[in-house]
Design a protein around this motif. Structure first.
Motif, short mmCIF file in Angstrom:
data_model
loop_
_atom_site.label_atom_id
_atom_site.label_comp_id
_atom_site.label_asym_id
_atom_site.label_seq_id
_atom_site.Cartn_x
_atom_site.Cartn_y
_atom_site.Cartn_z
N ALA A 180 0.81 -1.22 0.00
CA ALA A 180 0.00 0.00 0.00
C ALA A 180 0.84 1.28 0.00
O ALA A 180 0.30 2.37 -0.09
CB ALA A 180 -0.93 0.00 1.22
N MET A 181 2.16 1.14 0.09
CA MET A 181 3.03 2.31 0.21
C MET A 181 2.91 3.32 -0.94
O MET A 181 2.92 4.53 -0.70
CB MET A 181 4.49 1.86 0.35
CG MET A 181 4.88 1.49 1.77
SD MET A 181 5.15 2.95 2.80
CE MET A 181 6.65 3.58 2.04
N PRO A 182 2.83 2.90 -2.21
CA PRO A 182 2.71 3.91 -3.27
C PRO A 182 1.51 4.84 -3.07
O PRO A 182 1.62 6.05 -3.29
CB PRO A 182 2.56 3.07 -4.54
CG PRO A 182 3.27 1.79 -4.21
CD PRO A 182 2.95 1.53 -2.77
N GLY A 183 0.38 4.28 -2.66
CA GLY A 183 -0.79 5.13 -2.42
C GLY A 183 -0.55 6.12 -1.30
O GLY A 183 -0.92 7.30 -1.40
N LEU A 184 0.06 5.66 -0.20
CA LEU A 184 0.35 6.55 0.92
C LEU A 184 1.34 7.64 0.52
O LEU A 184 1.17 8.81 0.89
CB LEU A 184 0.89 5.75 2.10
CG LEU A 184 1.32 6.55 3.34
CD1 LEU A 184 0.16 7.39 3.86
CD2 LEU A 184 1.83 5.62 4.42
N MET A 185 2.37 7.28 -0.23
CA MET A 185 3.33 8.28 -0.68
C MET A 185 2.67 9.32 -1.57
O MET A 185 3.02 10.51 -1.55
CB MET A 185 4.48 7.60 -1.41
CG MET A 185 5.36 6.73 -0.52
SD MET A 185 6.20 7.65 0.80
CE MET A 185 7.43 8.52 -0.18
N GLY A 186 1.70 8.88 -2.37
CA GLY A 186 0.95 9.84 -3.18
C GLY A 186 0.16 10.81 -2.32
O GLY A 186 0.13 12.02 -2.58
N GLU A 187 -0.48 10.29 -1.25
CA GLU A 187 -1.22 11.17 -0.34
C GLU A 187 -0.30 12.16 0.37
O GLU A 187 -0.63 13.34 0.54
CB GLU A 187 -1.95 10.31 0.70
CG GLU A 187 -3.07 9.46 0.14
CD GLU A 187 -3.67 8.54 1.19
OE1 GLU A 187 -3.38 8.76 2.39
OE2 GLU A 187 -4.40 7.61 0.82
N LEU A 188 0.88 11.69 0.77
CA LEU A 188 1.83 12.57 1.44
C LEU A 188 2.35 13.65 0.49
O LEU A 188 2.58 14.79 0.91
CB LEU A 188 3.00 11.75 1.99
CG LEU A 188 2.65 10.81 3.15
CD1 LEU A 188 3.86 9.94 3.51
CD2 LEU A 188 2.18 11.59 4.37
N THR A 189 2.55 13.28 -0.76
CA THR A 189 3.00 14.26 -1.74
C THR A 189 1.96 15.37 -1.91
O THR A 189 2.30 16.56 -1.94
CB THR A 189 3.26 13.58 -3.10
OG1 THR A 189 4.25 12.58 -2.92
CG2 THR A 189 3.73 14.57 -4.13
N ARG A 190 0.71 14.98 -1.99
CA ARG A 190 -0.36 15.98 -2.11
C ARG A 190 -0.42 16.85 -0.85
O ARG A 190 -0.64 18.06 -0.93
CB ARG A 190 -1.69 15.28 -2.34
CG ARG A 190 -1.82 14.62 -3.71
CD ARG A 190 -3.25 14.10 -3.93
NE ARG A 190 -3.41 13.60 -5.27
CZ ARG A 190 -3.17 12.36 -5.66
NH1 ARG A 190 -2.74 11.48 -4.77
NH2 ARG A 190 -3.34 11.98 -6.91
#
Length: 434
Positions: A180-190
């Motif tokens: 699930a890390m790619p999704g979380l990293m996307g949220e953190l980037t936003r």
């Protein structure tokens, strides 16, 4: 500054190998991946120490951000401990003269390595937010410290569940979190971009004479966002390199994907023997490449990437774990070194990361009962060929012959021989209750 995972650039030679050579290559791949995470952790540690100084984030806003810095330091400790466990297991594997047992021990290190890799990535992102807060406090007086503290705490709440799961080192939790890390990293980037934009607007409303472009550039340079927090695509979520090929400079390249051939080779070897799973490795590739699929976390990897990882039916079959995926009750875990003789093994080096609890295998119920002489364990213990009775008898006899305590590697070599005789696979999993 964010201490993102280090990716070397040189490509290793790949040659046909015997079982011994395969174990050596897997160990080398493990140490290669380990060195990258260790380098990342060292950089993060240095940056956290700097931020804790009196003239930096730790000394501003009356120490309101001290707990945020301390949170990062606390997470760093378990990551370093996990890395130490991987190194200990890899070194112990090298001492064993049985290649199949060596591969089995290297396989044990997978959850620790994956947890440390994912944890270091998240911690690098957390450091980006702390560095952003440091700049905002010193350069942007029109954005209140109270609001900034609320922003940081909100980000911590986003990271915390994943960090907790990774710190458990429980294989199932680590696997799910890594995928699930790619999704979380996307949220953190936003979230990072949202905070940066809010600071810019507050500065403009306050009449601060700083050009918007200059301000944005300053905040971007503060962050290692190019490495730890990937850039958002200009429009829809970007697809990861569907047409992967080897570039002239030894780098795997494709649409939206650039990762070193050496790093990919390390990951491929670890996937092929089951140290890392294809889904977890694929998530790491997405993040390393900086081209995160923001919305479709579980979308299949492009074929080029799957080929590079060595994915195939036989590889995917190695990673169907958990009773939900198998459609049956969880299989019993068998201690290959009997738990009732824990103290005997501890005196001979089986403690910590090499505890007998790390040497468990999941077996079919019938196989497990057969090893212990049937379903009634008390009666089974009276059977001389019952596993626990047999292995302890063999080990004690070996000690009597040598006239001294067996070493850990000698015990493992003997245990490996009898595991083969009894048809016990050397796919070790932890039997600890976490």
């Amino acid at each position: 500054m964010g201490g993102a995972l280090w990716v070397p650039v040189a490509a290793p030679a790949v040659e046909p190998s015997s079982e011994r050579q395969q174990a050596t290559q897997v160990r080398q791949a493990l140490f290669g991946a380990l060195a990258g995470v260790e380098r990342s952790a060292k950089g993060i540690s240095g940056s956290l120490s700097q931020l804790a100084g009196r003239e930096r984030l730790g000394g501003r806003a009356n120490g309101a951000f001290d707990r945020s810095i301390g949170y990062g330091t606390h997470q760093l400790r378990w990551i370093q401990s996990a890395l130490g466990g991987v190194a200990s297991q890899a070194n112990a594997a090298w001492e064993v003269e049985a290649p199949d047992m060596e591969l089995g021990i290297l396989h044990m290190s997978g959850p620790r390595l994956q947890a440390a890799m994912s944890g270091a990535t998240l911690l690098a992102a957390w450091l980006d937010f702390l560095s952003l807060a440091d700049v905002v406090l010193s350069q942007c007086p029109f954005y209140s410290a109270e609001k900034l503290l609320a922003d940081v705490r909100r980000v911590q709440s986003m990271i915390e569940p994943s960090m907790t799961a990774l710190a458990s080192l429980a294989p199932g939790q680590v696997e799910a979190t890594a995928v699930a890390m790619p999704g979380l990293m996307g949220e953190l980037t936003r979230e990072y971009q949202s905070i940066r934009e809010a600071v810019r607007e507050a500065s403009e409303r306050g009449g601060q004479l700083m050009a918007a472009a200059q301000f944005a550039e300053m905040l971007t340079l503060v962050s290692a966002m190019k490495m730890s927090l990937p850039r958002l695509p200009p429009a829809a979520p970007a697809m990861l390199g569907a047409n992967m090929r080897m570039g002239s400079n030894g780098v795997m390249v494709g649409t939206q994907l650039v990762v070193s051939a050496e790093w990919m080779e390390w990951i491929r070897r670890l996937v092929q023997v089951g140290v890392l799973s294809v889904p977890a490795a694929g998530a790491a590739v997405r993040i390393q490449a900086g081209a995160v699929m923001m919305s479709q976390v579980r979308q299949d990897l492009p074929q080029g990437v799957r080929d590079a990882l060595g994915d195939g039916p036989e590889v995917r079959g190695m990673h169907e774990t958990g009773k939900a995926g198998a459609g049956m009750a969880q299989r019993p875990r068998h201690h290959v070194m009997p738990a009732e003789h824990r103290e005997w093994f501890e005196k001979r080096g089986f403690s910590g990361d090499m505890s007998i609890d790390e040497f468990c295998v999941e077996l079919e119920l019938a196989h497990h009962q057969a090893l212990h002489g049937g379903g009634h364990w008390r009666l089974g213990r009276t059977w001389p060929r019952e596993w626990n009775q047999m292995i302890m008898s063999v080990l004690r006899e070996a000690e009597a012959v040598t006239g001294r305590m067996l070493t850990r590697s000698q015990i493992l070599k003997i245990v490996a021989r009898y595991m083969r005789n009894y048809g016990i696979p050397m796919n070790f999993t932890s039997g600890r209750r976490r």
